[in-house]
Scaffold this active site. Structure first.
Site, PDB file in Angstrom:
ATOM      1  CE  LYS A  13      -1.987  -1.096   3.904  1.00  0.00           C
ATOM      2  NZ  LYS A  13      -1.243  -2.344   4.177  1.00  0.00           N
ATOM      3  NE  ARG A  88      -4.359  -1.224   9.800  1.00  0.00           N
ATOM      4  CZ  ARG A  88      -3.308  -0.695   9.171  1.00  0.00           C
ATOM      5  NH1 ARG A  88      -3.376   0.519   8.681  1.00  0.00           N
ATOM      6  NH2 ARG A  88      -2.210  -1.390   9.028  1.00  0.00           N
ATOM      7  NE  ARG A 127       7.279  -2.248   6.369  1.00  0.00           N
ATOM      8  CZ  ARG A 127       5.941  -2.176   6.461  1.00  0.00           C
ATOM      9  NH1 ARG A 127       5.235  -1.668   5.471  1.00  0.00           N
ATOM     10  NH2 ARG A 127       5.328  -2.604   7.538  1.00  0.00           N
ATOM     11  NE  ARG A 160       6.162  -0.059  10.277  1.00  0.00           N
ATOM     12  CZ  ARG A 160       5.006  -0.144   9.613  1.00  0.00           C
ATOM     13  NH1 ARG A 160       4.891   0.429   8.432  1.00  0.00           N
ATOM     14  NH2 ARG A 160       3.991  -0.784  10.133  1.00  0.00           N
ATOM     15  NE  ARG A 171       2.001  -4.825  11.460  1.00  0.00           N
ATOM     16  CZ  ARG A 171       3.105  -4.722  10.720  1.00  0.00           C
ATOM     17  NH1 ARG A 171       4.223  -5.295  11.120  1.00  0.00           N
ATOM     18  NH2 ARG A 171       3.086  -4.049   9.606  1.00  0.00           N
TER      19      ARG A 171
HETATM   20  P1  ADP Z   1       2.230  -1.829   3.239  1.00  0.00           P
HETATM   21  O1  ADP Z   1       2.207  -0.322   3.241  1.00  0.00           O
HETATM   22  O2  ADP Z   1       1.033  -2.420   2.570  1.00  0.00           O
HETATM   23  O3  ADP Z   1       2.456  -2.418   4.601  1.00  0.00           O
HETATM   24  P2  ADP Z   1       4.797  -1.525   1.839  1.00  0.00           P
HETATM   25  O4  ADP Z   1       4.469  -0.687   0.676  1.00  0.00           O
HETATM   26  O5  ADP Z   1       5.503  -0.897   2.979  1.00  0.00           O
HETATM   27  O6  ADP Z   1       3.456  -2.307   2.354  1.00  0.00           O
HETATM   28  O7  ADP Z   1       5.621  -2.787   1.316  1.00  0.00           O
HETATM   29  C1  ADP Z   1       6.146  -3.750   2.222  1.00  0.00           C
HETATM   30  C2  ADP Z   1       7.554  -4.153   1.764  1.00  0.00           C
HETATM   31  O8  ADP Z   1       7.440  -4.901   0.550  1.00  0.00           O
HETATM   32  C3  ADP Z   1       8.460  -2.980   1.442  1.00  0.00           C
HETATM   33  O9  ADP Z   1       9.758  -3.326   1.861  1.00  0.00           O
HETATM   34  C4  ADP Z   1       8.381  -2.828  -0.072  1.00  0.00           C
HETATM   35  O10 ADP Z   1       9.597  -2.350  -0.615  1.00  0.00           O
HETATM   36  C5  ADP Z   1       8.114  -4.247  -0.524  1.00  0.00           C
HETATM   37  N1  ADP Z   1       7.213  -4.337  -1.682  1.00  0.00           N
HETATM   38  C6  ADP Z   1       6.170  -3.545  -1.984  1.00  0.00           C
HETATM   39  N2  ADP Z   1       5.569  -3.945  -3.120  1.00  0.00           N
HETATM   40  C7  ADP Z   1       6.253  -5.044  -3.537  1.00  0.00           C
HETATM   41  C8  ADP Z   1       6.123  -5.929  -4.676  1.00  0.00           C
HETATM   42  N3  ADP Z   1       5.146  -5.750  -5.592  1.00  0.00           N
HETATM   43  N4  ADP Z   1       7.000  -6.947  -4.790  1.00  0.00           N
HETATM   44  C9  ADP Z   1       7.980  -7.126  -3.864  1.00  0.00           C
HETATM   45  N5  ADP Z   1       8.150  -6.332  -2.780  1.00  0.00           N
HETATM   46  C10 ADP Z   1       7.307  -5.303  -2.617  1.00  0.00           C
HETATM   47  P1  ADP Z   2       1.166  -1.701   7.565  1.00  0.00           P
HETATM   48  O1  ADP Z   2       0.952  -0.912   6.298  1.00  0.00           O
HETATM   49  O2  ADP Z   2       2.432  -2.454   7.560  1.00  0.00           O
HETATM   50  O3  ADP Z   2      -0.009  -2.545   7.929  1.00  0.00           O
HETATM   51  P2  ADP Z   2       0.730   0.829   8.934  1.00  0.00           P
HETATM   52  O4  ADP Z   2       1.891   1.716   8.850  1.00  0.00           O
HETATM   53  O5  ADP Z   2      -0.440   1.096   8.071  1.00  0.00           O
HETATM   54  O6  ADP Z   2       1.275  -0.660   8.738  1.00  0.00           O
HETATM   55  O7  ADP Z   2       0.201   0.745  10.418  1.00  0.00           O
HETATM   56  C1  ADP Z   2       1.066   0.468  11.507  1.00  0.00           C
HETATM   57  C2  ADP Z   2       0.257   0.393  12.782  1.00  0.00           C
HETATM   58  O8  ADP Z   2      -0.368   1.680  13.026  1.00  0.00           O
HETATM   59  C3  ADP Z   2      -0.906  -0.600  12.784  1.00  0.00           C
HETATM   60  O9  ADP Z   2      -0.500  -1.916  13.150  1.00  0.00           O
HETATM   61  C4  ADP Z   2      -1.835   0.026  13.829  1.00  0.00           C
HETATM   62  O10 ADP Z   2      -1.374  -0.216  15.146  1.00  0.00           O
HETATM   63  C5  ADP Z   2      -1.670   1.520  13.552  1.00  0.00           C
HETATM   64  N1  ADP Z   2      -2.661   1.997  12.567  1.00  0.00           N
HETATM   65  C6  ADP Z   2      -2.400   2.501  11.320  1.00  0.00           C
HETATM   66  N2  ADP Z   2      -3.519   2.833  10.688  1.00  0.00           N
HETATM   67  C7  ADP Z   2      -4.546   2.547  11.551  1.00  0.00           C
HETATM   68  C8  ADP Z   2      -5.958   2.641  11.475  1.00  0.00           C
HETATM   69  N3  ADP Z   2      -6.580   3.099  10.378  1.00  0.00           N
HETATM   70  N4  ADP Z   2      -6.683   2.238  12.554  1.00  0.00           N
HETATM   71  C9  ADP Z   2      -6.087   1.772  13.655  1.00  0.00           C
HETATM   72  N5  ADP Z   2      -4.766   1.644  13.783  1.00  0.00           N
HETATM   73  C10 ADP Z   2      -3.982   2.018  12.750  1.00  0.00           C
END
Ligand code: ADP
Ligand code: ADP
Ligand code: ZN
Length: 215
Positions: A13, A88, A127, A160, A171
């Site tokens: 995302k 979420r 990541r 992180r 999660r």
């Molecule tokens: P999210 O915001 O959904 O948690 P991220 O965008 O942070 O996910 O992506 C999670 C990890 O996976 C990051 O280290 C990113 O560089 C990697 N990543 C994102 N998209 C892809 C993909 N299409 N293929 C492989 N790795 C990816």
């Molecule tokens: P990822 O993309 O890897 O799932 P985020 O950066 O979106 O992680 O979120 C990290 C953490 O921040 C979540 O595990 C949660 O604790 C909190 N968080 C983020 N967005 C929300 C939301 N919309 N509602 C509740 N908690 C959130």
């Protein structure tokens, strides 16, 4: 364009939202990034949020809805926005619906990224994020420079706190219980667009852009 990026932790995302921000010139609104900024600033809200985040639990609907409502009313959201990591929960989606009615900005699309669990775990454990500019990397799939530093600003890369195996497991569970039902919620509204998130970063981006143009 007013869109939501939906998907489990590690689905891509943030990566895709940053690219869409550049492509369409509309801001990425990441509740995770905003909460981490509050944690760094040690604001009362940040202190409260940190406990939930470290445990892999969700921060309260009240807190996140409050920060999103405020953010969506800022000037740069007038032409559209990309919501990343929000909503979420069903109550968050209901609250968002009301906010968007209040500001007369209906959603165009909810893009749902589909990625296998094994791939999600590999993405999350590899990541890394630049401490200075926030750019995201992956040790294998989107590697940093040869010096192991950020390719944009040379900053140090950090992992992180919640990208450790135990928290990742929780999660994922929280996602299935509380967030996955949003797919049906938005399908019922005719907004859901499902995208294969298993492809390379550039290919996923192309699929999203195409889906948005088809809408
Ligand atoms: P999210 O915001 O959904 O948690 P991220 O965008 O942070 O996910 O992506 C999670 C990890 O996976 C990051 O280290 C990113 O560089 C990697 N990543 C994102 N998209 C892809 C993909 N299409 N293929 C492989 N790795 C990816
Ligand atoms: P990822 O993309 O890897 O799932 P985020 O950066 O979106 O992680 O979120 C990290 C953490 O921040 C979540 O595990 C949660 O604790 C909190 N968080 C983020 N967005 C929300 C939301 N919309 N509602 C509740 N908690 C959130
Ligand atoms: Zn950087």
């Amino acid at each position: 364009m007013k869109i939501i990026l939906l998907g489990p932790p590690g689905a891509g995302k943030g990566t895709q939202a940053t690219m869409l921000e550049d492509k369409f010139g509309i801001p990425q609104i990441s509740t995770g990034d905003m909460l981490r900024a509050a944690v760094r600033a040690q604001s009362p809200m940040g202190v409260k949020a940190k406990e939930c985040m470290d445990a892999g639990e969700l921060v309260s609907d009240e807190i996140v809805v409050g920060i999103v409502r405020e953010r969506l009313q800022q000037e740069d959201c007038q032409g559209g926005f990309i919501l990343d990591g929000f909503p979420r929960t069903i109550p968050q989606a209901d609250a968002l619906k009301q906010v968007l009615i209040d500001i007369a900005k209906p959603l165009d699309s909810v893009v749902s990224l589909q990625v296998d669990t094994d791939a999600l775990v590999e993405r999350l454990t590899g990541r890394r994020t630049c401490r200075q500019c926030g750019k995201g990397f992956h040790l294998k799939f989107d590697p940093p420079g040869a010096d192991g530093r950020c390719t944009v600003c040379g900053g140090e890369l950090v992992q992180r706190d919640d990208d450790c195996e135990e928290t990742i497991r929780n999660r994922m569970q929280v996602y299935h219980q509380q967030t996955a039902p949003l797919e049906d919620y938005y399908r019922a509204e005719g907004l859901l667009q499902v995208i294969d998130g298993m492809a390379d970063i550039a290919d996923v981006q192309a699929s999203i852009v195409k889906a948005l143009q088809d809408k």
